[in-house]
Design a protein around this motif. Structure first.
Motif, short mmCIF file in Angstrom:
data_model
loop_
_atom_site.label_atom_id
_atom_site.label_comp_id
_atom_site.label_asym_id
_atom_site.label_seq_id
_atom_site.Cartn_x
_atom_site.Cartn_y
_atom_site.Cartn_z
N GLU A 1 -8.25 -40.35 27.78
CA GLU A 1 -8.14 -39.13 26.69
C GLU A 1 -7.24 -38.19 27.48
O GLU A 1 -7.08 -38.12 28.74
N ASP A 2 -5.91 -37.93 26.87
CA ASP A 2 -4.90 -37.34 27.45
C ASP A 2 -5.14 -35.83 27.35
O ASP A 2 -4.26 -35.14 28.35
N SER B 1 -3.89 -41.55 30.06
CA SER B 1 -2.77 -42.34 28.94
C SER B 1 -3.34 -43.88 28.89
O SER B 1 -4.35 -44.22 29.61
N GLY B 2 -2.82 -44.41 27.65
CA GLY B 2 -3.36 -45.79 27.34
C GLY B 2 -3.14 -46.62 28.27
O GLY B 2 -3.98 -47.69 28.78
N VAL C 1 -14.52 -44.94 26.56
CA VAL C 1 -14.48 -43.85 25.28
C VAL C 1 -12.96 -43.71 25.21
O VAL C 1 -12.25 -43.58 26.29
N LEU C 2 -12.55 -43.78 24.02
CA LEU C 2 -11.06 -44.20 24.00
C LEU C 2 -10.70 -43.12 22.90
O LEU C 2 -10.96 -43.07 21.65
N ASP C 3 -9.61 -42.17 23.24
CA ASP C 3 -9.16 -41.51 22.27
C ASP C 3 -8.09 -42.17 21.48
O ASP C 3 -7.39 -42.90 21.86
N ILE C 4 -7.68 -41.69 20.05
CA ILE C 4 -6.81 -42.36 19.19
C ILE C 4 -5.38 -41.72 19.66
O ILE C 4 -4.37 -42.50 19.77
N MET C 5 -5.41 -40.40 19.49
CA MET C 5 -4.00 -39.78 19.55
C MET C 5 -3.76 -39.52 21.10
O MET C 5 -4.36 -38.63 21.82
#
Ligand code: CA
Length: 224
Positions: free
Chosen positions: A7-8, A32-33, A49-53
């Motif tokens: 999550e950024d 960051s990814g 847990v992965l944010d898309i944006m």
């Protein structure tokens, strides 16, 4: 149990890590990814847990790469009301999703449920293959006896949804919501039409289905 949060947004990433540590998890946070993939390879988390944006490499690409490397359960954080995001994430092999903004306790419940399923060995892995039918959610490819089957996007989403939930009957309304969107939750006749299309393509004998099974009065269950 080790959770990796990608999550950024710094307050959210740090907040989640702190929250999960208080709940007794080991929590890692990557902003960051690229950093997330590095941590995933290094620390082999039990769940991501992965944010898309995300800046640079977005959550879709991270999800694809995680899936290519392992069957680690993934919960995606999607934008508010972005049904397309949900569908794409599930097709890429994510196990569940939570829409932003969300309550930390709600996320914890999802995390606990996904971990429980993974422990019970009914993990919603991105691949089903019984030697006859092969459904690869990450690559979006379906084949029967090594012959590629062409599915329309809707047929694929329907099959993907059933495969992801395999082992349990998925209610009509849930399938309609996940495949078509929340406003279609009552459209059972449409679902029945697509189930018939799908059976004609994937079942060895569509009249006696062995994969897309009817659960009378409830919905459908993937029988592989
Ligand atoms: Ca973000």
């Amino acid at each position: 149990m080790r959770i990796l949060i990608i999550e950024d947004e710094i307050p959210l990433g740090e907040g989640l890590a702190t929250f999960f540590r208080r709940k007794g998890y080991e929590a890692l946070w990557a902003p960051s990814g690229v950093e997330g993939l590095r941590l995933a390879a290094q620390s082999r988390p039990d769940l991501v847990v992965l944010d898309i944006m995300l800046p640079g490499m977005d959550g879709w690409e991270v999800c694809r790469r995680l899936r290519a490397a392992s069957a680690v359960p993934i919960i995606m954080l999607t934008g508010k009301g972005a049904q397309e995001d949900v569908n794409t994430g599930l097709e890429l092999g994510a196990d569940d999703y939570v829409k932003k903004p969300f309550d930390f306790h709600e996320l914890e419940l999802r995390v606990a449920a996904v971990l429980r399923r993974a422990e019970n060995g009914v993990s919603e892995t991105a691949l089903f293959d019984d030697g006859v039918l092969r459904v690869d959610l990450a690559r979006r490819s379906v084949s029967a006896r090594s012959q590629l089957i062409h599915l329309t996007p809707t047929e694929f989403r329907l099959l993907a949804c059933l495969v992801r939930h395999r082992g349990r009957a998925v209610p009509h309304a849930e399938l309609l919501r996940e495949v078509w969107g929340p406003e279609y939750a009552q459209d059972t006749p449409n679902l029945q039409v697509y189930v018939r299309y799908l059976r004609e393509k994937v079942e060895p004998d569509p009249a006696r289905p062995q994969y897309v099974l009817t659960e009378w009065g409830v919905g459908y269950r993937f029988g592989g």
